[in-house]
Design a protein around this motif. Structure first.
Motif, PDB file in Angstrom:
ATOM      1  N   PRO A 292       0.804  -1.226   0.000  1.00 32.15           N
ATOM      2  CA  PRO A 292       0.000   0.000   0.000  1.00 32.15           C
ATOM      3  C   PRO A 292       0.836   1.275   0.000  1.00 32.15           C
ATOM      4  O   PRO A 292       0.463   2.257  -0.652  1.00 32.15           O
ATOM      5  CB  PRO A 292      -0.822  -0.127   1.294  1.00 32.15           C
ATOM      6  CG  PRO A 292      -0.838  -1.580   1.602  1.00 32.15           C
ATOM      7  CD  PRO A 292       0.477  -2.106   1.130  1.00 32.15           C
ATOM      8  N   GLN A 293       1.956   1.272   0.700  1.00 33.16           N
ATOM      9  CA  GLN A 293       2.780   2.475   0.789  1.00 33.16           C
ATOM     10  C   GLN A 293       3.418   2.828  -0.541  1.00 33.16           C
ATOM     11  O   GLN A 293       3.766   3.984  -0.790  1.00 33.16           O
ATOM     12  CB  GLN A 293       3.874   2.276   1.850  1.00 33.16           C
ATOM     13  CG  GLN A 293       3.358   1.945   3.238  1.00 33.16           C
ATOM     14  CD  GLN A 293       2.531   3.077   3.823  1.00 33.16           C
ATOM     15  OE1 GLN A 293       2.773   4.248   3.535  1.00 33.16           O
ATOM     16  NE2 GLN A 293       1.552   2.740   4.641  1.00 33.16           N
ATOM     17  N   GLU A 294       3.597   1.829  -1.402  1.00 33.27           N
ATOM     18  CA  GLU A 294       4.254   2.048  -2.689  1.00 33.27           C
ATOM     19  C   GLU A 294       3.267   2.081  -3.854  1.00 33.27           C
ATOM     20  O   GLU A 294       3.678   2.126  -5.011  1.00 33.27           O
ATOM     21  CB  GLU A 294       5.294   0.945  -2.940  1.00 33.27           C
ATOM     22  CG  GLU A 294       6.479   0.960  -1.995  1.00 33.27           C
ATOM     23  CD  GLU A 294       6.160   0.330  -0.634  1.00 33.27           C
ATOM     24  OE1 GLU A 294       5.081  -0.289  -0.510  1.00 33.27           O
ATOM     25  OE2 GLU A 294       6.971   0.470   0.280  1.00 33.27           O
ATOM     26  N   SER A 295       1.969   2.032  -3.565  1.00 35.04           N
ATOM     27  CA  SER A 295       0.950   1.949  -4.616  1.00 35.04           C
ATOM     28  C   SER A 295      -0.028   3.118  -4.504  1.00 35.04           C
ATOM     29  O   SER A 295      -0.212   3.694  -3.436  1.00 35.04           O
ATOM     30  CB  SER A 295       0.194   0.622  -4.508  1.00 35.04           C
ATOM     31  OG  SER A 295       1.076  -0.479  -4.589  1.00 35.04           O
ATOM     32  N   LEU A 296      -0.661   3.429  -5.624  1.00 36.54           N
ATOM     33  CA  LEU A 296      -1.592   4.557  -5.658  1.00 36.54           C
ATOM     34  C   LEU A 296      -2.638   4.327  -6.734  1.00 36.54           C
ATOM     35  O   LEU A 296      -2.320   3.907  -7.850  1.00 36.54           O
ATOM     36  CB  LEU A 296      -0.840   5.856  -5.960  1.00 36.54           C
ATOM     37  CG  LEU A 296      -1.693   7.118  -6.164  1.00 36.54           C
ATOM     38  CD1 LEU A 296      -2.360   7.532  -4.861  1.00 36.54           C
ATOM     39  CD2 LEU A 296      -0.832   8.264  -6.703  1.00 36.54           C
TER      40      LEU A 296
ATOM     41  N   THR B 126      -5.946   6.548  -8.385  1.00 36.39           N
ATOM     42  CA  THR B 126      -6.648   7.832  -8.388  1.00 36.39           C
ATOM     43  C   THR B 126      -7.852   7.785  -9.319  1.00 36.39           C
ATOM     44  O   THR B 126      -7.853   7.068 -10.322  1.00 36.39           O
ATOM     45  CB  THR B 126      -5.734   8.993  -8.826  1.00 36.39           C
ATOM     46  OG1 THR B 126      -5.301   8.767 -10.180  1.00 36.39           O
ATOM     47  CG2 THR B 126      -4.522   9.107  -7.917  1.00 36.39           C
TER      48      THR B 126
ATOM     49  N   ALA C 160      -8.227   9.667  -4.178  1.00 35.04           N
ATOM     50  CA  ALA C 160      -7.096   8.741  -4.216  1.00 35.04           C
ATOM     51  C   ALA C 160      -7.171   7.699  -3.120  1.00 35.04           C
ATOM     52  O   ALA C 160      -7.629   7.966  -2.005  1.00 35.04           O
ATOM     53  CB  ALA C 160      -5.781   9.515  -4.090  1.00 35.04           C
ATOM     54  N   SER C 161      -6.699   6.491  -3.448  1.00 29.28           N
ATOM     55  CA  SER C 161      -6.535   5.433  -2.458  1.00 29.28           C
ATOM     56  C   SER C 161      -5.054   5.111  -2.330  1.00 29.28           C
ATOM     57  O   SER C 161      -4.377   4.833  -3.316  1.00 29.28           O
ATOM     58  CB  SER C 161      -7.296   4.162  -2.868  1.00 29.28           C
ATOM     59  OG  SER C 161      -6.984   3.107  -1.970  1.00 29.28           O
ATOM     60  N   ARG C 162      -4.590   5.131  -1.083  1.00 28.36           N
ATOM     61  CA  ARG C 162      -3.219   4.716  -0.755  1.00 28.36           C
ATOM     62  C   ARG C 162      -3.258   3.515   0.179  1.00 28.36           C
ATOM     63  O   ARG C 162      -2.296   3.266   0.922  1.00 28.36           O
ATOM     64  CB  ARG C 162      -2.464   5.874  -0.102  1.00 28.36           C
ATOM     65  CG  ARG C 162      -2.324   7.106  -1.005  1.00 28.36           C
ATOM     66  CD  ARG C 162      -1.527   8.204  -0.323  1.00 28.36           C
ATOM     67  NE  ARG C 162      -1.424   9.406  -1.140  1.00 28.36           N
ATOM     68  CZ  ARG C 162      -0.488   9.611  -2.062  1.00 28.36           C
ATOM     69  NH1 ARG C 162       0.429   8.675  -2.281  1.00 28.36           N
ATOM     70  NH2 ARG C 162      -0.448  10.734  -2.766  1.00 28.36           N
ATOM     71  N   THR C 163      -4.358   2.780   0.148  1.00 27.90           N
ATOM     72  CA  THR C 163      -4.518   1.625   1.035  1.00 27.90           C
ATOM     73  C   THR C 163      -4.886   0.369   0.247  1.00 27.90           C
ATOM     74  O   THR C 163      -5.635  -0.489   0.732  1.00 27.90           O
ATOM     75  CB  THR C 163      -5.599   1.904   2.099  1.00 27.90           C
ATOM     76  OG1 THR C 163      -6.852   2.180   1.447  1.00 27.90           O
ATOM     77  CG2 THR C 163      -5.206   3.075   2.984  1.00 27.90           C
TER      78      THR C 163
ATOM     79  N   SER D 145      -8.620   9.642  -0.002  1.00 32.12           N
ATOM     80  CA  SER D 145      -8.419  11.072   0.217  1.00 32.12           C
ATOM     81  C   SER D 145      -9.077  11.852  -0.917  1.00 32.12           C
ATOM     82  O   SER D 145      -9.352  11.313  -1.990  1.00 32.12           O
ATOM     83  CB  SER D 145      -6.920  11.394   0.274  1.00 32.12           C
ATOM     84  OG  SER D 145      -6.318  11.183  -1.004  1.00 32.12           O
TER      85      SER D 145
ATOM     86  N   GLU E 132      -5.836  15.958  -2.747  1.00 37.19           N
ATOM     87  CA  GLU E 132      -4.465  16.230  -2.305  1.00 37.19           C
ATOM     88  C   GLU E 132      -3.837  17.193  -3.318  1.00 37.19           C
ATOM     89  O   GLU E 132      -3.950  16.998  -4.531  1.00 37.19           O
ATOM     90  CB  GLU E 132      -3.648  14.944  -2.243  1.00 37.19           C
ATOM     91  CG  GLU E 132      -4.126  13.938  -1.220  1.00 37.19           C
ATOM     92  CD  GLU E 132      -3.274  12.687  -1.209  1.00 37.19           C
ATOM     93  OE1 GLU E 132      -2.049  12.802  -1.441  1.00 37.19           O
ATOM     94  OE2 GLU E 132      -3.817  11.591  -0.982  1.00 37.19           O
TER      95      GLU E 132
END
Length: 244
Positions: A58-62, A64, A83-86, A108, A111
């Motif tokens: 999740p920390q390395e993916s995105l 939108t 956006a989803s970062r999870t 989110s 951003e």
């Protein structure tokens, strides 16, 4: 009413709409309450013993989703980036299969860096962003009832196009998903990226609108993703598998 006064009133009304659209947030209590984490994500039914599986980080993916304004008074509103970062899920390169999902209430809205990357030129206020989030979760997506979005993808004959089943708002649609896949230098992971256009109405969603449609969100939305999956990422700790 004198003509000058009518013009002044119209100008004030337009300014108020521009400041609030898509509209001032209602009390926070009306937002969907975050649900407790679900059990650890189960292995998909297509996963086979002995087949290497990569876990999405999740920390390395995105992911939108860009939605744009429409209607006769569109100039008074804003385009938005959600956006989803999870993201959580798995990829099986040998099988040409992937499955991932994310929660709507963890996304989110607007951003600043993502708005700039999407080329959006307006600057919505904090109240407008909060209003957008509320309307998205409650009035449009019914996130309390349909909290998860899931995507199940499979490779067919073309390595650059996947068949993807997208489940959103309780509706599943199969689309052709263009994708670019890059292998990690150490051979233990990959990065997949791509984009496509979808329509909200294809998933039974009625795009948000007021004033008889004079201020509205366009039906079409732009989905883009960049997903990193590695063998050494740990399995996700929450979410329920779509089980496909």
């Amino acid at each position: 009413m004198p003509h000058a006064h009518r013009r002044t009133l119209l100008a004030c009304t337009c300014a108020l709409l521009a400041a609030c659209t898509p509209f001032a947030p209602p009390p926070a209590a009306t937002l969907p309450a975050a649900q407790a984490p679900a059990p650890v994500m189960q292995a998909p039914l297509w996963q086979q013993p002995g087949v290497r599986v990569l876990h999405i980080g999740p920390q390395e993916s995105l992911l939108t989703i860009t939605v744009r304004r429409g209607g006769a008074l569109a100039r008074l509103g804003h385009d938005h980036v959600i956006a989803s970062r999870t993201l959580q899920g798995v990829v099986a390169p040998a099988l040409g299969r992937a499955q991932f999902q994310f929660r709507l209430d963890e996304m989110s809205v607007d951003e600043e860096s993502l708005r700039q990357a999407a080329g959006l030129t307006t600057t919505p206020s904090a109240d407008a962003i909060a209003g957008t989030r509320h309307n998205m979760l409650v009035r449009v997506l019914d996130a309390g009832r349909y909290p998860w979005v899931s995507i199940v993808a499979r490779r067919t004959g073309n390595n650059e196009v996947l068949d993807a089943e997208i489940t959103l708002h309780g509706v599943t649609r199969t689309v052709q998903l263009p994708v670019r896949i890059e292998q990690a230098a150490d051979g233990r992971g990959l990065q997949a990226s791509g984009s496509l256009l979808l329509k909200q109405s294809d998933f039974g969603i009625v795009p948000f609108a007021i004033l008889g449609g004079a201020m509205a969100v366009q039906d079409q939305m732009e989905l883009a993703f960049r997903i990193t999956a590695r063998q050494d990422f740990s399995a996700p700790g929450s979410g329920a598998s779509p089980g496909r």
